[in-house]
Design a protein around this motif. Sequence first.
Motif, mmCIF file in Angstrom:
data_model
loop_
_atom_site.group_PDB
_atom_site.id
_atom_site.type_symbol
_atom_site.label_atom_id
_atom_site.label_comp_id
_atom_site.label_asym_id
_atom_site.label_seq_id
_atom_site.Cartn_x
_atom_site.Cartn_y
_atom_site.Cartn_z
ATOM 1 N N GLU A 44 -39.250 1.486 -10.703
ATOM 2 C CA GLU A 44 -40.122 2.140 -9.707
ATOM 3 C C GLU A 44 -40.520 1.187 -8.584
ATOM 4 O O GLU A 44 -40.384 -0.029 -8.726
ATOM 5 C CB GLU A 44 -41.436 2.578 -10.383
ATOM 6 N N GLY A 45 -41.093 1.756 -7.536
ATOM 7 C CA GLY A 45 -41.749 0.981 -6.476
ATOM 8 C C GLY A 45 -40.852 -0.093 -5.873
ATOM 9 O O GLY A 45 -39.643 0.081 -5.710
ATOM 10 N N GLY A 46 -41.469 -1.246 -5.551
ATOM 11 C CA GLY A 46 -40.758 -2.356 -4.910
ATOM 12 C C GLY A 46 -39.642 -2.892 -5.806
ATOM 13 O O GLY A 46 -38.619 -3.388 -5.316
ATOM 14 N N GLU A 47 -39.836 -2.792 -7.128
ATOM 15 C CA GLU A 47 -38.813 -3.291 -8.058
ATOM 16 C C GLU A 47 -37.527 -2.467 -7.917
ATOM 17 O O GLU A 47 -36.437 -3.011 -7.801
ATOM 18 C CB GLU A 47 -39.330 -3.209 -9.499
ATOM 19 N N LYS A 48 -37.685 -1.140 -7.890
ATOM 20 C CA LYS A 48 -36.512 -0.269 -7.767
ATOM 21 C C LYS A 48 -35.882 -0.433 -6.377
ATOM 22 O O LYS A 48 -34.652 -0.451 -6.234
ATOM 23 C CB LYS A 48 -36.913 1.194 -8.009
ATOM 24 N N ALA A 49 -36.747 -0.579 -5.377
ATOM 25 C CA ALA A 49 -36.221 -0.738 -4.012
ATOM 26 C C ALA A 49 -35.352 -2.001 -3.927
ATOM 27 O O ALA A 49 -34.297 -2.002 -3.279
ATOM 28 C CB ALA A 49 -37.375 -0.811 -3.017
ATOM 29 N N GLY A 50 -35.772 -3.075 -4.594
ATOM 30 C CA GLY A 50 -34.980 -4.313 -4.608
ATOM 31 C C GLY A 50 -33.641 -4.086 -5.296
ATOM 32 O O GLY A 50 -32.582 -4.482 -4.788
ATOM 33 N N LEU A 51 -33.679 -3.412 -6.440
ATOM 34 C CA LEU A 51 -32.443 -3.136 -7.183
ATOM 35 C C LEU A 51 -31.518 -2.249 -6.344
ATOM 36 O O LEU A 51 -30.317 -2.516 -6.230
ATOM 37 C CB LEU A 51 -32.782 -2.458 -8.522
ATOM 38 N N ASP A 52 -32.086 -1.213 -5.723
ATOM 39 C CA ASP A 52 -31.273 -0.302 -4.912
ATOM 40 C C ASP A 52 -30.572 -1.041 -3.767
ATOM 41 O O ASP A 52 -29.430 -0.723 -3.419
ATOM 42 C CB ASP A 52 -32.142 0.827 -4.330
ATOM 43 N N ALA A 53 -31.269 -2.014 -3.198
ATOM 44 C CA ALA A 53 -30.656 -2.767 -2.093
ATOM 45 C C ALA A 53 -29.432 -3.535 -2.601
ATOM 46 O O ALA A 53 -28.396 -3.619 -1.916
ATOM 47 C CB ALA A 53 -31.677 -3.729 -1.481
ATOM 48 N N LEU A 54 -29.521 -4.071 -3.815
ATOM 49 C CA LEU A 54 -28.368 -4.781 -4.385
ATOM 50 C C LEU A 54 -27.245 -3.807 -4.709
ATOM 51 O O LEU A 54 -26.069 -4.095 -4.469
ATOM 52 C CB LEU A 54 -28.781 -5.478 -5.688
ATOM 53 N N VAL A 55 -27.636 -2.645 -5.246
ATOM 54 C CA VAL A 55 -26.633 -1.639 -5.610
ATOM 55 C C VAL A 55 -25.857 -1.213 -4.365
ATOM 56 O O VAL A 55 -24.627 -1.084 -4.389
ATOM 57 C CB VAL A 55 -27.309 -0.410 -6.283
ATOM 58 N N SER A 56 -26.571 -1.052 -3.263
ATOM 59 C CA SER A 56 -25.892 -0.606 -2.060
ATOM 60 C C SER A 56 -24.908 -1.682 -1.562
ATOM 61 O O SER A 56 -23.794 -1.366 -1.139
ATOM 62 C CB SER A 56 -26.967 -0.196 -1.060
ATOM 63 N N ARG A 57 -25.271 -2.932 -1.686
ATOM 64 C CA ARG A 57 -24.325 -3.990 -1.297
ATOM 65 C C ARG A 57 -23.131 -4.034 -2.236
ATOM 66 O O ARG A 57 -21.995 -4.267 -1.841
ATOM 67 C CB ARG A 57 -25.014 -5.361 -1.297
ATOM 68 N N PHE A 58 -23.411 -3.809 -3.516
ATOM 69 C CA PHE A 58 -22.332 -3.799 -4.518
ATOM 70 C C PHE A 58 -21.299 -2.725 -4.183
ATOM 71 O O PHE A 58 -20.088 -2.949 -4.266
ATOM 72 C CB PHE A 58 -22.939 -3.541 -5.909
ATOM 73 N N THR A 59 -21.794 -1.558 -3.780
ATOM 74 C CA THR A 59 -20.901 -0.446 -3.480
ATOM 75 C C THR A 59 -19.933 -0.822 -2.362
ATOM 76 O O THR A 59 -18.753 -0.491 -2.398
ATOM 77 C CB THR A 59 -21.742 0.789 -3.088
ATOM 78 N N THR A 60 -20.437 -1.559 -1.374
ATOM 79 C CA THR A 60 -19.556 -1.990 -0.283
ATOM 80 C C THR A 60 -18.637 -3.127 -0.741
ATOM 81 O O THR A 60 -17.453 -3.142 -0.419
ATOM 82 C CB THR A 60 -20.418 -2.541 0.893
ATOM 83 N N ALA A 61 -19.190 -4.066 -1.492
ATOM 84 C CA ALA A 61 -18.424 -5.279 -1.824
ATOM 85 C C ALA A 61 -17.431 -5.075 -2.962
ATOM 86 O O ALA A 61 -16.493 -5.857 -3.091
ATOM 87 C CB ALA A 61 -19.393 -6.413 -2.176
ATOM 88 N N CYS A 62 -17.640 -4.057 -3.768
ATOM 89 C CA CYS A 62 -16.789 -3.902 -4.955
ATOM 90 C C CYS A 62 -16.175 -2.503 -4.991
ATOM 91 O O CYS A 62 -16.503 -1.687 -5.861
ATOM 92 C CB CYS A 62 -17.607 -4.153 -6.226
ATOM 93 N N PRO A 63 -15.264 -2.195 -4.049
ATOM 94 C CA PRO A 63 -14.697 -0.859 -3.994
ATOM 95 C C PRO A 63 -13.933 -0.541 -5.281
ATOM 96 O O PRO A 63 -13.357 -1.424 -5.896
ATOM 97 C CB PRO A 63 -13.745 -0.911 -2.797
ATOM 98 N N GLY A 64 -14.003 0.730 -5.683
ATOM 99 C CA GLY A 64 -13.312 1.125 -6.911
ATOM 100 C C GLY A 64 -14.178 0.950 -8.145
ATOM 101 O O GLY A 64 -13.826 1.399 -9.220
ATOM 102 N N GLN A 65 -15.299 0.281 -7.988
ATOM 103 C CA GLN A 65 -16.212 0.081 -9.121
ATOM 104 C C GLN A 65 -17.423 0.988 -8.948
ATOM 105 O O GLN A 65 -17.972 1.094 -7.852
ATOM 106 C CB GLN A 65 -16.685 -1.378 -9.164
ATOM 107 N N GLU A 66 -17.827 1.592 -10.022
ATOM 108 C CA GLU A 66 -18.992 2.480 -9.968
ATOM 109 C C GLU A 66 -20.091 1.889 -10.828
ATOM 110 O O GLU A 66 -19.842 1.466 -11.964
ATOM 111 C CB GLU A 66 -18.576 3.844 -10.513
ATOM 112 N N LEU A 67 -21.301 1.868 -10.264
ATOM 113 C CA LEU A 67 -22.387 1.201 -10.971
ATOM 114 C C LEU A 67 -23.256 2.177 -11.726
ATOM 115 O O LEU A 67 -23.630 3.216 -11.193
ATOM 116 C CB LEU A 67 -23.241 0.460 -9.946
ATOM 117 N N SER A 68 -23.599 1.850 -12.956
ATOM 118 C CA SER A 68 -24.646 2.629 -13.610
ATOM 119 C C SER A 68 -25.786 1.658 -13.864
ATOM 120 O O SER A 68 -25.593 0.584 -14.426
ATOM 121 C CB SER A 68 -24.108 3.287 -14.880
#
Length: 425
Positions: A44-68
């Motif tokens: 939740e909150g700032g913690e989730k926002a931090g994680l989401d920011a990493l997830v979004s970078r992962f999506t760009t940097a690691c094509p073909g990989q799906e994150l759970s």
Amino acid sequence: MRSTRRALAAVVGAAALLVASACGTGEDDDSTATQVEVFTWWAEGGEKAGLDALVSRFTTACPGQELSSGAVPGGAGVNAKQVLNARLQQNDPPDTFQVHAGAELLDHIDAGQIKDLTAEFSSWGLTGALPAGLIETITVNGKLWSVPVGVHRANVVWTNDQVLAESDILTAPKTLKELLGNLGRLRRDGVESPLALGRDWTQLMLLESVLISDLGPKRFTGLFTGATKWDGKAVRAAIDDYATLLDFSNADRDSLDWPQATRLLADGKAGYQLMGDWVAAELEAANFSGYDSFPFPGNGKAFQWLADSFTLTTGAANPSGGACWLQTVASPEGQQAFSAQKGSIPARTDAPTTGFSDYQLSAAADWKSGVAVPSCAHGSACSQPWQNAANAALGAFSTSDSTPADKEALQSALAAAAKQFIRQA
Ligand code: GAL
């Protein structure tokens, strides 16, 4: 669940294999999986926002990989660690999990649950980009086991300025005595519980701050290396000070996690809260700007640090995808994106500081110039069983009457935990 993931992995084609190889660590790079499971407690909150920011970078940097990235909520990972440990014991590991860098890794290393990442640290340029002192403290058995993404400061007091102004408290207290005086004044002015506090591990944080003031940074750090005695007079005096502070806190503390205690502060029910500097992101997200912060009185230049980091599990179903996650976490851009949301400072010294608050910029300067001391509540100083024992001791004291016998019981429990769990990291 694990077998479903393995079955999924088996039907993935050659294209995914190519992507996986491009991201991988090399050595056990035979995975055809495209799902990466990242395990955290940032729900939740700032913690989730931090994680989401990493997830979004992962999506760009690691094509073909799906994150759970399912998260088990609960501050400081108190619930997540239990779920994770049960899964690791049942041989059902996520690909990568969040952990505090330092002593908190010891049991995972002993159990062979996480991979040695020393070679990746060099190939990803981390070795030269992290402060030498941080590398030194997170090296265990001569090796590096988790990739730090951000550094937080634990020993910070947060304020509600309006509550303080109503009692004519306009400056930060310089000493513990002055803080106690201000708490007394707030209570006389009708603020019943002027110090917002939460459950056991947040109480351990408060005690640690008092110990830093009463013992000084060097002797405080010695509590976790065996150089300072837990059963001596200095710790007893700190427990007396801690008990006085506890008396100014909310009676329902044992049922609150840190965000609820922060809520008491933002709602004007308290004037102060001791908590790590993830609080700023939480207050900002709640549109509350009437706050200030200062290091716990008497802590001087002590910067009580903790570092959020990620591992690669030995049983990972998708080691290549896990490595691609770690590479995202290790990158300057990933660290900037994460910290801008989470309120930490990047572990790398060369990460951009775009979007950082004034507080974060000042924390980054303090991290460079301050005296680094570790945190037991957040795993840089002590192992998980030690943390659990310390949390339990604080929780028991919180429900006691704070008599001299209760204080003695707290001190004995803390000394026994140190004796049982101390070892060289
Ligand atoms: C710490 C963690 C921080 C923050 C905090 C509260 O242990 O390192 O990132 O999440 O807990 O949950």
